[in-house]
Design a protein around this motif. Structure first.
Motif, PDB file in Angstrom:
ATOM      1  N   LYS A 122       3.876  15.649 -17.712  1.00  0.00           N
ATOM      2  CA  LYS A 122       4.570  14.366 -17.576  1.00  0.00           C
ATOM      3  C   LYS A 122       3.627  13.207 -17.282  1.00  0.00           C
ATOM      4  CE  LYS A 122       8.871  15.841 -17.812  1.00  0.00           C
ATOM      5  NZ  LYS A 122       9.734  15.456 -18.875  1.00  0.00           N
ATOM      6  N   GLU A 123       4.000  12.038 -17.749  1.00  0.00           N
ATOM      7  CA  GLU A 123       3.287  10.801 -17.448  1.00  0.00           C
ATOM      8  C   GLU A 123       3.215  10.643 -15.923  1.00  0.00           C
ATOM      9  OE1 GLU A 123       3.111   6.813 -16.062  1.00  0.00           O
ATOM     10  OE2 GLU A 123       5.050   7.773 -16.203  1.00  0.00           O
ATOM     11  N   GLY A 124       2.049  10.257 -15.428  1.00  0.00           N
ATOM     12  CA  GLY A 124       1.867  10.038 -13.992  1.00  0.00           C
ATOM     13  C   GLY A 124       1.325  11.237 -13.229  1.00  0.00           C
ATOM     14  N   GLU A 125       1.252  12.422 -13.890  1.00  0.00           N
ATOM     15  CA  GLU A 125       0.707  13.604 -13.220  1.00  0.00           C
ATOM     16  C   GLU A 125      -0.752  13.376 -12.842  1.00  0.00           C
ATOM     17  OE1 GLU A 125       1.980  16.800 -12.563  1.00  0.00           O
ATOM     18  OE2 GLU A 125       3.980  16.239 -13.248  1.00  0.00           O
ATOM     19  N   ASP A 126      -1.147  13.894 -11.680  1.00  0.00           N
ATOM     20  CA  ASP A 126      -2.541  13.801 -11.232  1.00  0.00           C
ATOM     21  C   ASP A 126      -3.443  14.675 -12.095  1.00  0.00           C
ATOM     22  OD1 ASP A 126      -1.590  12.289  -9.169  1.00  0.00           O
ATOM     23  OD2 ASP A 126      -2.085  13.712  -7.586  1.00  0.00           O
ATOM     24  N   VAL A 127      -4.627  14.156 -12.404  1.00  0.00           N
ATOM     25  CA  VAL A 127      -5.643  14.910 -13.129  1.00  0.00           C
ATOM     26  C   VAL A 127      -6.943  14.781 -12.322  1.00  0.00           C
ATOM     27  CG1 VAL A 127      -6.926  15.163 -15.285  1.00  0.00           C
ATOM     28  CG2 VAL A 127      -4.548  14.396 -15.346  1.00  0.00           C
ATOM     29  N   PRO A 128      -7.309  15.830 -11.570  1.00  0.00           N
ATOM     30  CA  PRO A 128      -8.527  15.760 -10.757  1.00  0.00           C
ATOM     31  C   PRO A 128      -9.775  15.958 -11.610  1.00  0.00           C
ATOM     32  CG  PRO A 128      -7.480  17.895 -10.483  1.00  0.00           C
ATOM     33  CD  PRO A 128      -6.600  17.094 -11.409  1.00  0.00           C
ATOM     34  N   LEU A 129     -10.635  14.958 -11.627  1.00  0.00           N
ATOM     35  CA  LEU A 129     -11.853  15.008 -12.428  1.00  0.00           C
ATOM     36  C   LEU A 129     -13.084  14.885 -11.545  1.00  0.00           C
ATOM     37  CD1 LEU A 129     -10.844  12.469 -15.244  1.00  0.00           C
ATOM     38  CD2 LEU A 129     -10.765  14.961 -15.386  1.00  0.00           C
ATOM     39  N   THR A 130     -14.226  15.245 -12.111  1.00  0.00           N
ATOM     40  CA  THR A 130     -15.517  14.952 -11.497  1.00  0.00           C
ATOM     41  C   THR A 130     -16.414  14.346 -12.577  1.00  0.00           C
ATOM     42  OG1 THR A 130     -16.378  17.162 -11.949  1.00  0.00           O
ATOM     43  CG2 THR A 130     -15.413  16.809  -9.769  1.00  0.00           C
ATOM     44  N   PHE A 131     -17.353  13.521 -12.147  1.00  0.00           N
ATOM     45  CA  PHE A 131     -18.328  12.976 -13.094  1.00  0.00           C
ATOM     46  C   PHE A 131     -19.216  14.119 -13.559  1.00  0.00           C
ATOM     47  CE2 PHE A 131     -16.937   9.096 -11.203  1.00  0.00           C
ATOM     48  CZ  PHE A 131     -17.162   8.114 -12.150  1.00  0.00           C
ATOM     49  N   ALA A 132     -19.424  14.243 -14.868  1.00  0.00           N
ATOM     50  CA  ALA A 132     -20.247  15.310 -15.435  1.00  0.00           C
ATOM     51  C   ALA A 132     -21.685  14.840 -15.644  1.00  0.00           C
ATOM     52  CB  ALA A 132     -19.650  15.798 -16.748  1.00  0.00           C
ATOM     53  N   GLN A 133     -22.015  13.672 -15.124  1.00  0.00           N
ATOM     54  CA  GLN A 133     -23.349  13.111 -15.285  1.00  0.00           C
ATOM     55  C   GLN A 133     -23.587  12.114 -14.156  1.00  0.00           C
ATOM     56  OE1 GLN A 133     -21.834  11.088 -18.948  1.00  0.00           O
ATOM     57  NE2 GLN A 133     -23.057   9.361 -18.229  1.00  0.00           N
ATOM     58  N   ASP A 134     -24.859  11.814 -13.904  1.00  0.00           N
ATOM     59  CA  ASP A 134     -25.199  10.741 -12.979  1.00  0.00           C
ATOM     60  C   ASP A 134     -24.991   9.420 -13.702  1.00  0.00           C
ATOM     61  OD1 ASP A 134     -25.974  12.591 -11.052  1.00  0.00           O
ATOM     62  OD2 ASP A 134     -28.102  12.442 -11.533  1.00  0.00           O
ATOM     63  N   LEU A 135     -24.621   8.397 -12.951  1.00  0.00           N
ATOM     64  CA  LEU A 135     -24.387   7.081 -13.527  1.00  0.00           C
ATOM     65  C   LEU A 135     -24.917   6.041 -12.554  1.00  0.00           C
ATOM     66  CD1 LEU A 135     -22.899   6.069 -16.078  1.00  0.00           C
ATOM     67  CD2 LEU A 135     -20.844   5.874 -14.697  1.00  0.00           C
ATOM     68  N   SER A 136     -25.587   5.014 -13.068  1.00  0.00           N
ATOM     69  CA  SER A 136     -26.150   3.978 -12.209  1.00  0.00           C
ATOM     70  C   SER A 136     -25.966   2.603 -12.836  1.00  0.00           C
ATOM     71  CB  SER A 136     -27.643   4.228 -11.985  1.00  0.00           C
ATOM     72  OG  SER A 136     -28.227   3.158 -11.270  1.00  0.00           O
ATOM     73  N   SER A 137     -25.648   1.636 -11.991  1.00  0.00           N
ATOM     74  CA  SER A 137     -25.525   0.261 -12.493  1.00  0.00           C
ATOM     75  C   SER A 137     -26.884  -0.266 -12.957  1.00  0.00           C
ATOM     76  CB  SER A 137     -24.953  -0.661 -11.410  1.00  0.00           C
ATOM     77  OG  SER A 137     -25.804  -0.719 -10.285  1.00  0.00           O
ATOM     78  N   LYS A 138     -27.938   0.375 -12.524  1.00  0.00           N
ATOM     79  CA  LYS A 138     -29.291  -0.045 -12.903  1.00  0.00           C
ATOM     80  C   LYS A 138     -29.594   0.280 -14.371  1.00  0.00           C
ATOM     81  CE  LYS A 138     -33.941   0.113 -11.027  1.00  0.00           C
ATOM     82  NZ  LYS A 138     -34.765   0.630  -9.945  1.00  0.00           N
ATOM     83  N   THR A 139     -29.029   1.392 -14.888  1.00  0.00           N
ATOM     84  CA  THR A 139     -29.359   1.838 -16.241  1.00  0.00           C
ATOM     85  C   THR A 139     -28.176   1.811 -17.212  1.00  0.00           C
ATOM     86  OG1 THR A 139     -28.954   4.120 -15.585  1.00  0.00           O
ATOM     87  CG2 THR A 139     -31.231   3.331 -15.453  1.00  0.00           C
ATOM     88  N   ALA A 140     -26.945   1.763 -16.693  1.00  0.00           N
ATOM     89  CA  ALA A 140     -25.763   1.796 -17.561  1.00  0.00           C
ATOM     90  C   ALA A 140     -25.569   0.457 -18.265  1.00  0.00           C
ATOM     91  CB  ALA A 140     -24.519   2.124 -16.740  1.00  0.00           C
ATOM     92  N   ALA A 141     -24.948   0.519 -19.439  1.00  0.00           N
ATOM     93  CA  ALA A 141     -24.619  -0.694 -20.185  1.00  0.00           C
ATOM     94  C   ALA A 141     -23.163  -0.614 -20.626  1.00  0.00           C
ATOM     95  CB  ALA A 141     -25.524  -0.821 -21.406  1.00  0.00           C
ATOM     96  N   GLU A 142     -22.541  -1.771 -20.770  1.00  0.00           N
ATOM     97  CA  GLU A 142     -21.163  -1.819 -21.230  1.00  0.00           C
ATOM     98  C   GLU A 142     -21.031  -1.071 -22.553  1.00  0.00           C
ATOM     99  OE1 GLU A 142     -18.059  -5.297 -22.496  1.00  0.00           O
ATOM    100  OE2 GLU A 142     -19.394  -5.691 -20.791  1.00  0.00           O
ATOM    101  N   GLY A 143     -20.024  -0.195 -22.641  1.00  0.00           N
ATOM    102  CA  GLY A 143     -19.797   0.576 -23.854  1.00  0.00           C
ATOM    103  C   GLY A 143     -20.431   1.964 -23.839  1.00  0.00           C
ATOM    104  N   ASP A 144     -21.287   2.245 -22.849  1.00  0.00           N
ATOM    105  CA  ASP A 144     -21.887   3.587 -22.752  1.00  0.00           C
ATOM    106  C   ASP A 144     -20.801   4.632 -22.537  1.00  0.00           C
ATOM    107  OD1 ASP A 144     -24.441   2.611 -23.010  1.00  0.00           O
ATOM    108  OD2 ASP A 144     -25.033   2.969 -20.921  1.00  0.00           O
ATOM    109  N   PRO A 145     -20.883   5.787 -23.211  1.00  0.00           N
ATOM    110  CA  PRO A 145     -19.918   6.855 -22.963  1.00  0.00           C
ATOM    111  C   PRO A 145     -20.161   7.495 -21.601  1.00  0.00           C
ATOM    112  CG  PRO A 145     -21.597   7.588 -24.502  1.00  0.00           C
ATOM    113  CD  PRO A 145     -21.869   6.140 -24.231  1.00  0.00           C
ATOM    114  N   VAL A 146     -19.087   7.963 -20.982  1.00  0.00           N
ATOM    115  CA  VAL A 146     -19.177   8.642 -19.689  1.00  0.00           C
ATOM    116  C   VAL A 146     -18.423   9.959 -19.812  1.00  0.00           C
ATOM    117  CG1 VAL A 146     -18.680   8.513 -17.221  1.00  0.00           C
ATOM    118  CG2 VAL A 146     -19.230   6.430 -18.479  1.00  0.00           C
ATOM    119  N   ALA A 147     -19.059  11.047 -19.369  1.00  0.00           N
ATOM    120  CA  ALA A 147     -18.437  12.371 -19.438  1.00  0.00           C
ATOM    121  C   ALA A 147     -17.913  12.789 -18.064  1.00  0.00           C
ATOM    122  CB  ALA A 147     -19.451  13.389 -19.939  1.00  0.00           C
ATOM    123  N   PHE A 148     -16.754  13.425 -18.081  1.00  0.00           N
ATOM    124  CA  PHE A 148     -16.123  13.953 -16.877  1.00  0.00           C
ATOM    125  C   PHE A 148     -15.765  15.411 -17.128  1.00  0.00           C
ATOM    126  CE2 PHE A 148     -14.981   9.511 -17.373  1.00  0.00           C
ATOM    127  CZ  PHE A 148     -15.293   8.966 -16.141  1.00  0.00           C
TER     128      PHE A 148
END
Length: 140
Positions: A3-29
């Motif tokens: 159902k819509e609204g169900e919780d989906v517990p995720l974790t980041f599958a990669q390190d991410l930093s505002s120092k190296t990330a750019a708008e539009g970069d893909p992010v894996a969970f």
């Protein structure tokens, strides 16, 4: 039916930093735990979810903090995409007060102090939500 609204517990599958990330970069969970409808598992822990960086700014001069925002797109279960909603936005610690103090004590040299970048480590938890009702078979 998931159902819509169900919780989906995720974790980041990669390190991410505002120092190296750019708008539009893909992010894996990764799905943090089995997703169930009642007592039936419809998605096994560890399957992948995808998103993208929507805003990334490095920490700046004068103690300006970094900024990082991520949009969740979908969780891939077999050939089915479960659309997700939820965002994670974070702003780095501001160093404005310490910059002001340094400027007073040391003159213009104090302006070199930076705010903090955002660093999100692999494994960091994130809660998302199912965007639309979707029918899923039991997981194999």
């Amino acid at each position: 039916m998931l159902k819509e609204g169900e919780d989906v517990p995720l974790t980041f599958a990669q390190d991410l930093s505002s120092k190296t990330a750019a708008e539009g970069d893909p992010v894996a969970f990764s799905l943090a735990e089995d997703l169930k409808v009642g007592n039936v598992v419809v998605a096994k822990a560890g399957i992948h979810a995808f998103g993208e960086v929507t805003n990334a700014k490095k920490a700046g001069m004068m103690g300006k903090p970094g900024d990082l925002s991520v949009r969740l797109d979908y969780l891939k279960v077999g050939d089915t995409k479960i659309h997700l909603r939820g965002t994670k936005g974070k702003e780095g610690n501001s160093a404005t007060t310490s910059t002001v103090a340094l400027t007073v004590l040391f003159g213009p040299i104090g302006l070199i102090k930076h705010g903090h970048d955002i660093d999100i480590k692999q494994g960091t938890a994130l809660k998302a939500y199912v965007s639309d009702d979707v029918a899923l078979p039991p997981a194999p």
